[in-house]
Design an enzyme around this catalytic site. Sequence first.
Site, short mmCIF file in Angstrom:
data_model
loop_
_atom_site.label_atom_id
_atom_site.label_comp_id
_atom_site.label_asym_id
_atom_site.label_seq_id
_atom_site.Cartn_x
_atom_site.Cartn_y
_atom_site.Cartn_z
N GLY B 33 0.80 -1.22 0.00
CA GLY B 33 0.00 0.00 0.00
C GLY B 33 0.83 1.27 0.00
O GLY B 33 0.51 2.25 -0.68
N ASP B 54 10.43 -7.18 -2.18
CA ASP B 54 9.21 -7.74 -1.59
C ASP B 54 9.19 -9.24 -1.87
O ASP B 54 9.38 -9.65 -3.01
CB ASP B 54 7.97 -7.07 -2.18
CG ASP B 54 6.74 -7.22 -1.27
OD1 ASP B 54 6.54 -8.33 -0.73
OD2 ASP B 54 6.00 -6.25 -1.10
N SER B 61 -7.19 -9.20 -2.13
CA SER B 61 -7.50 -8.12 -1.19
C SER B 61 -6.46 -7.00 -1.22
O SER B 61 -6.64 -5.97 -0.58
CB SER B 61 -7.65 -8.66 0.23
OG SER B 61 -6.39 -9.11 0.67
N ARG B 65 -5.68 -1.03 -2.84
CA ARG B 65 -4.71 -0.01 -2.47
C ARG B 65 -3.33 -0.20 -3.10
O ARG B 65 -2.55 0.72 -3.17
CB ARG B 65 -4.56 0.04 -0.94
CG ARG B 65 -3.97 -1.23 -0.35
CD ARG B 65 -4.27 -1.39 1.13
NE ARG B 65 -3.64 -2.58 1.69
CZ ARG B 65 -4.11 -3.81 1.57
NH1 ARG B 65 -5.23 -4.04 0.90
NH2 ARG B 65 -3.47 -4.84 2.10
N ASP B 122 4.91 -3.71 6.59
CA ASP B 122 3.61 -3.69 7.28
C ASP B 122 3.62 -4.37 8.63
O ASP B 122 2.57 -4.79 9.12
CB ASP B 122 2.55 -4.33 6.37
CG ASP B 122 2.84 -5.80 6.09
OD1 ASP B 122 2.07 -6.44 5.37
OD2 ASP B 122 3.87 -6.30 6.61
N CYS B 182 -3.06 -8.58 10.83
CA CYS B 182 -2.77 -7.94 9.55
C CYS B 182 -3.94 -8.02 8.57
O CYS B 182 -4.05 -7.20 7.69
CB CYS B 182 -1.50 -8.51 8.93
SG CYS B 182 -1.51 -10.29 8.71
N CYS B 322 0.49 -18.45 10.64
CA CYS B 322 -0.36 -17.49 9.93
C CYS B 322 0.54 -16.72 8.96
O CYS B 322 1.53 -17.27 8.51
CB CYS B 322 -1.07 -16.55 10.92
SG CYS B 322 0.08 -15.57 11.90
#
Lengths: 82, 366
Positions: B33, B54, B61, B65, B122, B182, B322
């Site tokens: 984002g 990254d 989802s 953004r 994030d 998150c 997760c």
Amino acid sequence: METKEQKITVMAFGMIAEKIGAGQIQLSGISTIEDLQTTLFDQFPDLKNLKFSIAVNKQLVSGNQTIPEGSEIALLPPFSGG
Amino acid sequence: MSRFERQHILTGFGMEAQQKLQNASVLVIGSGGLGCPVLVYLAAAGVGKIGILDGDVVSLSNLNRQVLFGENDIGKAKAVVAADYFRKKYSEIEILEITEFITTANALEIMSEYDLIIDGTDNFSTRYLVNDACVLLKKPLVFGAIYEHEGQIMVFNSAKAGGTNYRDLYPNPPAASEIPNCNETGVLGVLPGIIGVMMATEAIKVLTGYAESLENKILFFNSLNYQTYTIDFNSDSELKKLIPDSFESFREKDYSLSCETIPSVDWEFALSQLNSDSIIVDIREASEMPKLQRAEVVYLPISRLLQESKSLLASGEVFLFCQSGIRSLKAVAELQKVLPGKSIYSIKGGIAAFLSTQKESNRYGN
């Protein structure tokens, strides 16, 4: 001068503002950082579980500093979203 | 006429500043984002070399953004999609994609190649890791972060005498229990859009000196009412002690957030236990990517964990994971209440940590 009359403004951001229910509140009878924390945790117990930094008149403070009458305090939570 | 003509003639900017941008290299950590708008504007402005780091892939989802990605990019590596986009658009800037998550094993090596670092990540673990690496390497860092309708921006320049770093404001990360999950915090794309462009603005200020940056300050921005609030702070030599003081100690530091009362293990341990009757459980929602490519993984989203906990009774040890290791800590706490006496562990760092260790072993040819 009566310290009980000492009024300060407290600005809140992020999750802190959510727990307090406002972005800005007035408090009185606060003359040190410790007073501030005691009063905040009394009125808003959820704040005890949150980490945040504190600024007095737009300057970061640490430790139990004196808060001058009429000061503007800011409660600054860290954000991590990206 | 160059494509930077309008910057050449801008009062206070000019060709000298443009040359500085051209000669500069910026590493954007996180192409999400915040990373997407930062990249768009740094590339447009003509930063000569841009690294896009990254380890994640595009998911549905993200698309509200993460504006560099579309429906046809789902499942593809974000850094690759972003790099391809910029290469097609501009011929004179150098773009490098790094399809890894930043870790203590790769941070120093990767970051040392750049003049300025942008934190568009994030999660707190990574933010502290990036901060500490910048202090060690003496790299300027532009930091941005968001929460719902608000953002915060900071600029740190450890190369300067008296330069601050993230720990001068936030010495230690919050406990895992304080952190929103998150996948549960909502956001409108315009918020990271605004904050990301502000981060790009700060980067350009630091690289060219055309205006004073937010060094040694934090700016809070509220997109609901456009209020901003800026605080000053100084560097604190006592707090420097929280940062590893050598490359070696940095590489050995564990930045994963833990909860003292919740047992957590690393991937190596969890995977080594699979030969017995223990199980590894993916507690993410079905749409979350990437999946762990192992036949033995059990899928049990956290939203159904308590109702279906009995299905875990027959197994030996239970290892939950997760996305980044926060929800799994909370899930362990919940499960312990209904399955007392069962050995339940959280896997540190989630799938992100697993992918990082994979990259590491590929790099070093293990």
